[in-house]
Motif scaffolding. Structure first.
Motif, PDB file in Angstrom:
ATOM      1  N   VAL A 184     -21.548  -1.203  27.905  1.00 12.37           N
ATOM      2  CA  VAL A 184     -21.798  -2.644  27.947  1.00 12.37           C
ATOM      3  C   VAL A 184     -21.901  -3.161  29.372  1.00 12.37           C
ATOM      4  CG1 VAL A 184     -20.781  -4.896  27.528  1.00 12.37           C
ATOM      5  CG2 VAL A 184     -20.671  -3.146  25.774  1.00 12.37           C
ATOM      6  N   THR A 242     -25.168  -4.245  31.637  1.00  7.13           N
ATOM      7  CA  THR A 242     -25.305  -5.629  32.085  1.00  7.13           C
ATOM      8  C   THR A 242     -25.560  -5.687  33.589  1.00  7.13           C
ATOM      9  OG1 THR A 242     -23.737  -6.241  30.368  1.00  7.13           O
ATOM     10  CG2 THR A 242     -24.213  -7.890  32.026  1.00  7.13           C
ATOM     11  N   GLN A 248     -31.720 -14.101  15.799  1.00 11.56           N
ATOM     12  CA  GLN A 248     -32.313 -14.580  17.043  1.00 11.56           C
ATOM     13  C   GLN A 248     -33.782 -14.213  17.169  1.00 11.56           C
ATOM     14  OE1 GLN A 248     -31.393 -16.331  19.805  1.00 11.56           O
ATOM     15  NE2 GLN A 248     -29.470 -16.959  18.887  1.00 11.56           N
ATOM     16  N   VAL A 255     -22.949 -10.870  19.743  1.00  7.87           N
ATOM     17  CA  VAL A 255     -21.696 -11.577  19.469  1.00  7.87           C
ATOM     18  C   VAL A 255     -21.755 -12.980  20.066  1.00  7.87           C
ATOM     19  CG1 VAL A 255     -19.233 -11.689  19.977  1.00  7.87           C
ATOM     20  CG2 VAL A 255     -20.252  -9.531  19.296  1.00  7.87           C
ATOM     21  N   LEU A 256     -22.224 -13.068  21.300  1.00  4.20           N
ATOM     22  CA  LEU A 256     -22.246 -14.369  21.964  1.00  4.20           C
ATOM     23  C   LEU A 256     -23.188 -15.340  21.264  1.00  4.20           C
ATOM     24  CD1 LEU A 256     -22.115 -13.355  25.718  1.00  4.20           C
ATOM     25  CD2 LEU A 256     -20.282 -14.175  24.250  1.00  4.20           C
ATOM     26  N   ARG A 257     -24.237 -14.808  20.653  1.00  2.12           N
ATOM     27  CA  ARG A 257     -25.185 -15.678  19.972  1.00  2.12           C
ATOM     28  C   ARG A 257     -24.925 -15.747  18.475  1.00  2.12           C
ATOM     29  NH1 ARG A 257     -29.849 -16.506  23.426  1.00  2.12           N
ATOM     30  NH2 ARG A 257     -29.304 -15.595  25.402  1.00  2.12           N
ATOM     31  N   ARG A 258     -23.850 -15.131  18.049  1.00  3.45           N
ATOM     32  CA  ARG A 258     -23.492 -15.141  16.622  1.00  3.45           C
ATOM     33  C   ARG A 258     -24.661 -14.656  15.771  1.00  3.45           C
ATOM     34  NH1 ARG A 258     -19.657 -15.994  19.471  1.00  3.45           N
ATOM     35  NH2 ARG A 258     -18.126 -17.638  19.208  1.00  3.45           N
ATOM     36  N   ARG A 308     -25.413  -3.859  25.481  1.00  2.76           N
ATOM     37  CA  ARG A 308     -25.865  -5.222  25.765  1.00  2.76           C
ATOM     38  C   ARG A 308     -26.313  -5.918  24.494  1.00  2.76           C
ATOM     39  NH1 ARG A 308     -30.553  -5.437  29.765  1.00  2.76           N
ATOM     40  NH2 ARG A 308     -30.706  -7.640  29.293  1.00  2.76           N
ATOM     41  N   LEU A 309     -27.006  -5.138  23.682  1.00  4.28           N
ATOM     42  CA  LEU A 309     -27.498  -5.693  22.421  1.00  4.28           C
ATOM     43  C   LEU A 309     -26.320  -6.264  21.631  1.00  4.28           C
ATOM     44  CD1 LEU A 309     -30.360  -5.697  21.227  1.00  4.28           C
ATOM     45  CD2 LEU A 309     -29.729  -3.683  19.902  1.00  4.28           C
ATOM     46  N   ALA A 310     -25.243  -5.492  21.577  1.00  5.59           N
ATOM     47  CA  ALA A 310     -24.091  -5.891  20.774  1.00  5.59           C
ATOM     48  C   ALA A 310     -23.398  -7.118  21.353  1.00  5.59           C
ATOM     49  CB  ALA A 310     -23.110  -4.726  20.668  1.00  5.59           C
ATOM     50  N   VAL A 311     -23.171  -7.094  22.658  1.00  6.64           N
ATOM     51  CA  VAL A 311     -22.441  -8.211  23.261  1.00  6.64           C
ATOM     52  C   VAL A 311     -23.241  -9.502  23.147  1.00  6.64           C
ATOM     53  CG1 VAL A 311     -21.638  -9.169  25.429  1.00  6.64           C
ATOM     54  CG2 VAL A 311     -21.076  -6.837  24.833  1.00  6.64           C
ATOM     55  N   GLU A 312     -24.544  -9.408  23.429  1.00  7.40           N
ATOM     56  CA  GLU A 312     -25.351 -10.614  23.317  1.00  7.40           C
ATOM     57  C   GLU A 312     -25.371 -11.117  21.877  1.00  7.40           C
ATOM     58  OE1 GLU A 312     -29.058  -9.685  25.297  1.00  7.40           O
ATOM     59  OE2 GLU A 312     -27.928  -9.396  27.159  1.00  7.40           O
ATOM     60  N   MET A 368     -27.253  -8.499  13.639  1.00  5.19           N
ATOM     61  CA  MET A 368     -27.302  -7.606  14.791  1.00  5.19           C
ATOM     62  C   MET A 368     -25.906  -7.101  15.145  1.00  5.19           C
ATOM     63  SD  MET A 368     -29.402  -6.144  16.822  1.00  5.19           S
ATOM     64  CE  MET A 368     -30.925  -7.016  17.150  1.00  5.19           C
ATOM     65  N   VAL A 369     -24.912  -7.962  15.063  1.00  6.72           N
ATOM     66  CA  VAL A 369     -23.542  -7.528  15.333  1.00  6.72           C
ATOM     67  C   VAL A 369     -23.144  -6.447  14.336  1.00  6.72           C
ATOM     68  CG1 VAL A 369     -21.125  -8.205  15.434  1.00  6.72           C
ATOM     69  CG2 VAL A 369     -22.864  -9.753  16.278  1.00  6.72           C
TER      70      VAL A 369
END
Lengths: 298, 588, 314
Positions: free
Chosen positions: C255, C259, C90, C274-277, C268-272, C281-282
């Motif tokens: 998380v 948020t 990203q 995942v959502l952005r694939r 937050r870094l991790a969840v975002e 970063m994941v």
């Protein structure tokens, strides 16, 4: 991992021999523990409400009615209406049909898989133990919310998958607990004796080991029904929970948060439903723990 | 999602209650301007449009009969009633919903980044949102060859980048050429270059841009921030990290960026080459802009109310009226041109492969009511594939599909879908079943409302509200009957992105899934047509064609819901809804 | 002891390898093509004016998504061994830099939140244990349970409503300064204090029922000394456990709070991601979280030995 000899929980001697006596004064003790009783009563009421939902509500929890939106609590709408004009009371009551099973089923998944893994690891030891515990270590090291998140991402967001996701992420706790119990039970004299006289392994596991394991699992299970409900709510907050228009409490709370400053009841009612349920479960679970744990029985 | 369906029936819903819905709808239309506060908002999807260049986009003061807003929704809602003279100095704290992933205009595909770029980078051209004329940006003159293959740009003199190096034709060439390098992974700019061939440096201040095919949208594209010149020296110096050390010629200089928290821009003291839309000379009024990234909409509004921020760009719709009534705040609602939020209908998958079914779907939904319910009058229902402020918008689409459940029923009857038991239409024993794939937030809520109308009309609707990434794969695979998309742009060339057959695979921005030679041909013609009026006519025809074919259910036209403290003066907006911070000043 | 530590440290390697393999496999099971997501701008206004399939293919190639999976994984492992976690899809930023930049903020939040939890929960737990089966016990327990029973995001929003909006005492968002830490850490602390209180209470009860305490009492030692010398030290064990658990669940616990309060942090870094694939970063965030978990648990296990002489390691 640590061979934590006698760590934390000392073996629960006398457990099996006392089983019958305990059962007798179980209810007596339970009654004695007022908080547990209160918790049990609240829970029973919730379950009853879930079962009787159509009888005790007079609005459809799903059908929207925009003109009635965000009405404050009143005689018509006891808990007010939400952003789509749906009756919050009806949604909270029907929501019990969604949220209570989420907790129960997630915990059942975790406990049953955890039990099998824990029994095998604890009783057979050696390679089985090593392999299972390494897997458990990996699962534990993997952040639980990420595990739930990716499970939901793979399977798609639905209430069923939320149960699976939360269930999977709880497996390690049960495996560890049960393994620990099995390890200590295995050393018990009568188990040793059973082994020596050639009782089949399966029989030993079921007859002698399992009973030792059941009560801590019941306690942990009860308590984690609450945390499973909270975990599901958290997933809803992150947008990966139940699909609307299902009245799932976590999703209702998450959706209602936009009204916090203007129409407080929209978020507060489902929030209270969650909090009271989890509170009741925990009070009940605490009572159970007091009763089932002989060390602190007086 | 079978489970979710089951649960609905276990919940005691015996079909959709006709009475409730009709009651709701009647009252809604009657109410017109809705006062109470309610749902919507939240999620990336509400992320409104970016800033970009423009065409002869006439900012139609979007017919906002239902807007409770005192200020009509215009693209340039600037505070004309500014009292007093601008004061220089001060820090503006700006609460922004989403964080740009990367601050390299050549790379970024995020709308928020496009909006912020205008502060750090000057575009080559800029468009007046009132008149639709192009005005000088970094280019003071421009000329297009008759065949549409060569654009000649005459550049401003004595312009310097923030790093002190000179801006010149070489910089333009460098910027364009580097966009094409595969390693750069350009997301947006590469598309805005169209059939780019090369740039010739004629002299220090003259650049000739060559195309392999006639390319009509390029003037518009030049006014988009993604084609703004970057400092070649800085790119050289920072390499892959240029996106975190952006250097342009704009009125503000990048100073600091704390991931997930804030970005700080400071005034460029040397700035004296204001682009055409700017309202004063010399450096910007503000000393500094602090951009706070606040991704939780509930929290966002609170920061404006309690003074943590001066201006925010994602006011919750249901709070707009309250803020408007409050003298301490101002609300500004620029509408974004381009494609509105639409629900593309899959024209190759049954039952939406049948034109009659698609037409019935559009007529079955009272979109005015849906949009009012969701947006409290801050946004208006869309009518066609372009939103009303877009150049070449064709008002004919407005009368094509009025809300008419009876007509919808008749169309379905004609198509052989007759009403069966349980209020579900059937044909040959099969239920009239639709799969509706959308994302969360306001799109999910719109889904619930649209679903309610479709159930009413005898459809069975499997509404799947998923995270964006998951919807993307399903839509690419054509699993949907109803999908969603939103694409802001100042040029109708956006229609190529959404309806050309070459965008079915790959990018999958064409979610109607059906290759259509007629449509492709019209879109190709429009892209290469250099005569402005002919081009307008082609786009008008395309809009009509898309609606004739009933390829989309138009949802709503995006507006950016800006809210600011009353003391923030001089706010006016970029064509796609971002703010020009250059003219902003703070009342002491 | 040293032998034990060495074994434990060595054992982290297969665990971390397992975590990375699990992460990698999961990422390729999740539907969603990172390249297409980059182009689509998460469903908001989208990116490319008129992007061709060519540009999309180029993107896949440049992101390394066209390589066979085993090669992708091998490349990744090789780079990680060199300390290179790759660049975010990203942001094109070094994953390592991004993580290092935000990690301190998650640690701050966790440490302060835990501090609140331990102090508050400890006091509640001790009070409850000493007044077992009285109304004081019930009230304290119900109170502490209530914190435990509230969804943390709800609690967070309520705190914001009260302390940031109604009375503007603390800011609702941000990361800079001690002020911004108050509400988030209070949220975390209140939730966790319930757990601590329960554990402290039950351990205290257990200890107070132990023979050595009874012995101590019968020897005529004052109740205060009994509690301080014997009971409290043992009550520390659950505190250590909870510290371990919370730190282990660092990312998970943070998380939602990050948020709600728009705070920077690894959760937050991790969840975002995942959502952005955002694959690199994941992988990076999960690996760091796993490493943290493993280390903290090692420390926790070792501290058990110090706290409870009955525990021996071999």
């Amino acid at each position: 991992m640590a061979r934590r000899v006698t760590a934390g929980a000392p073996p629960m001697e006398l457990r099996a021999t006392q089983a019958r006596n305990r059962r007798k004064d179980f209810f007596y003790s339970l009654l004695r523990t007022k908080a547990a009783l209160a918790g049990l009563m609240i829970l029973s009421l919730m379950i009853l409400a879930a079962i009787l939902a159509p009888l005790i509500t007079h609005y459809d929890p799903i059908v929207i009615s925009p003109p009635d939106r965000t009405l404050p609590p009143s005689r018509d709408h006891w808990l007010g209406t939400d952003g789509f004009g749906r009756d919050i009371y009806s949604r909270v009551v029907y929501g019990a049909r969604v949220s209570l099973p989420v907790g129960l089923i997630a915990v059942s998944i975790a406990a049953s898989i955890g039990a099998v893994l824990g029994l095998v690891a604890g009783y057979f030891g050696r390679y089985a133990d090593a392999i299972i515990m390494r897997i458990i270590d990996i699962m534990l090291a993997f952040p639980s919310i990420m595990l739930a998140l990716v499970v939901v991402a793979i399977l798609g967001p639905s209430i069923r998958n939320v149960m699976i996701a939360v269930g999977i992420s709880e497996i390690p706790r049960y495996t560890r607990l049960i393994r620990g119990q099995v390890l200590s039970a295995r050393e018990l004299l009568y188990v040793e004796a059973a082994k020596v006289i050639g009782v089949p392994t399966s029989k030993i596991l079921v007859r002698h080991i399992l009973p030792n394991v059941v009560s801590p699992v019941v306690v942990l299970g009860t308590l984690s029904v609450g945390s499973a409900i909270l975990a599901a709510a958290g997933l809803s907050f992150l947008g990966l929970g139940a699909q609307p228009p299902r009245p799932e409490w976590g999703a209702m709370l998450a959706d209602g948060r936009q009204f916090l400053s203007s129409h407080w009841w929209v978020a507060t009612m489902p929030g209270l439903a969650i909090a009271i349920t989890v509170l009741a479960i925990n009070m009940f679970g605490d009572g159970l723990r007091d009763i089932l744990d002989p060390r602190i029985r007086t | 999602m079978g489970l979710s369906k089951n649960s609905i029936s276990t919940l005691g819903q015996d079909g959709f209650s006709r009475r409730t819905l009709l009651r709701g709808v009647g009252a809604l239309t009657a109410l017109g301007a809705l006062s109470p506060l309610m749902a919507a908002c939240g999620s990336d999807d509400d992320e409104p449009g970016p800033a970009s260049g423009t065409t002869e986009n006439t900012p139609v003061p979007a017919a906002q009969a239902t807007t409770p807003a005192e200020e009509p929704t215009t693209t340039d809602a600037g505070d004309e009633d500014d009292e007093g003279d601008p004061v220089s100095g001060g820090t503006l704290t700006f609460g922004e919903f989403s964080e740009p992933p990367i601050m390299d205009p050549r790379v970024s595909g995020a709308t928020i980044a496009w909006r912020l770029f205008y502060n750090i980078f000057d575009p080559l051209l800029v468009q007046d949102t009132e008149t639709g004329d192009f005005l000088p940006g970094l280019a003071s003159t421009w000329e297009v060859s008759e065949d549409g293959l060569i654009y000649t740009l005459g550049l401003k003199e004595d312009v310097t980048f923030h790093d002190g190096t000179d801006f010149n034709a070489e910089a333009v060439k460098f910027t364009f050429d580097s966009i094409l390098e595969p390693e750069l992974k350009s997301l947006a700019a590469i598309g805005y270059l169209g059939p780019y061939d090369r740039t010739d440096v004629i002299d220090d201040l003259t650049a000739e841009v060559h195309f392999t095919d006639p390319y009509a949208p390029f003037l518009n594209n030049l006014s988009h921030s993604v084609l703004s010149p970057v400092s070649p020296a800085a790119v050289e110096q920072h390499g892959e990290d240029f996106g975190f050390n952006p250097v342009g010629t704009g009125p503000f200089m990048f100073q600091e960026w704390q991931q997930q928290t804030s970005m700080i821009l400071v005034r460029n003291p040397d700035y004296n080459w204001p682009i055409g839309v700017y309202q004063h000379e010399g450096p910007a009024h503000l000393d500094q802009i602090t951009i706070n990234f606040i991704s939780e909409p509930t929290t966002m509004l609170g920061t404006l109310m309690n003074g943590e921020t001066d201006v925010i760009d994602a006011v919750q719709a249901q709070e707009v009226e309250r803020l408007q009534a409050d003298d301490n705040f101002q609300i500004l609602l620029p509408t974004v041109p381009g494609s509105p939020q639409v629900l593309p209908l899959n024209a190759v998958k049954p039952p939406t492969d049948d034109l009659k079914v698609r037409q019935a779907i559009i007529q079955a939904v009272d979109m005015e009511a849906v949009v009012d319910t969701l947006w409290y009058g801050t946004r208006k229902a869309a009518q066609g594939p372009l939103s009303s402020p877009t150049w070449s918008y064709n008002p004919v689409v407005e009368t094509m599909y009025p809300y008419d459940p009876d007509a919808a029923g008749a169309l379905l009857d004609e198509a052989g879908w007759t009403m069966g038991s349980g209020n579900v239409r059937q044909k040959d024993g099969e239920n009239l079943h639709l799969i509706y794939i959308t994302t969360g937030g306001s799109n999910g809520q719109a889904g619930e409302l649209v679903q309610a109308y479709l159930l009413q009309a005898g459809f069975e609707v499997d509404l799947q509200i998923l995270e964006y990434a998951a919807t993307a794969s399903l839509m690419l695979a054509g699993e949907h009957n109803i999908a969603r998309i939103y694409f802001s742009h100042t040029d109708p060339v956006v229609l190529t992105t959404l309806y050309h057959s070459r965008n079915i695979e790959g990018t999958n921005f064409n979610r109607t899934m059906k290759p259509d030679d007629t449509l492709d041909e019209m879109l190709n013609d429009a892209t290469s047509e250099m005569d402005v009026e002919t081009r307008r006519t082609i786009y008008e025809d395309i809009q009509e064609y898309v609606m004739d074919e009933a390829l989309i259910i138009p949802l709503w036209e995006e507006t950016v819901l800006w809210g600011a403290r009353a003391g923030v003066k001089g706010l006016h907006f970029q064509p796609l809804g971002g703010a020009w911070f250059y003219d902003v000043w703070l009342e002491q | 002891m040293l032998q034990y530590i060495r074994t434990r440290v060595l054992l982290t390697i297969p665990v971390l390898l397992g975590v990375s393999l699990l992460t990698f496999s999961i990422l390729h099971l999740i539907p969603g093509d990172p390249a297409r997501i980059l182009l689509g701008d998460m469903g908001g206004g989208a990116a490319a004016g008129d992007t061709s399939d060519e540009a999309y293919q180029n993107l896949r190639e440049e992101l390394g998504l066209n390589d066979p999976l085993p090669i992708q994984y091998a490349n990744y492992l090789g780079n990680v061994a060199k300390g290179d976690f790759g660049r975010s899809f990203q942001t094109n930023r070094e994953v390592r830099d991004s993580i290092l930049e935000v990690l301190p903020y998650t640690l701050q939040l966790t440490v302060v939140g835990l501090g609140i939890a331990i102090v508050l929960g400890g006091i509640l737990g001790i009070i409850a244990a000493l007044n077992r089966n009285t109304w004081i016990d019930s009230i304290t327990m119900v109170f502490s349970l209530f914190g435990l029973a509230m969804p943390s995001f709800w609690l967070g929003f309520i705190l914001i409503q009260l302390f940031a909006l109604r009375w503007t005492i603390f800011p609702s968002t941000g990361t800079e300064g001690i002020n911004t830490l108050v509400l988030p850490s209070l949220t975390l602390g209140l939730v966790a204090s319930g757990v601590v209180a329960r554990l402290v209470r039950s351990t205290m009860l257990e200890v107070l029922g132990q023979e050595y305490v009874t012995t101590a009492r019968s020897k005529g030692l004052s109740e205060r000394i009994v509690i301080l010398r014997h009971a409290l030290r043992n009550a520390l064990i659950p505190v250590v456990t909870i510290v371990g658990l919370q730190f282990g669940g660092l990312l998970s616990g943070a998380v939602i709070i990050e948020t709600v309060f728009a705070r920077r942090g690894i959760g937050r870094l991790a969840v975002e991601a995942v959502l952005r694939r955002d694959f690199p970063m994941v992988q990076g965030t999960i690996l760091v979280a796993a490493l943290g978990y493993v280390l903290v648990n090692l420390i926790v296990d070792l501290s058990y030995a110090w706290l409870d002489p009955r525990i021996k390691y071999r």
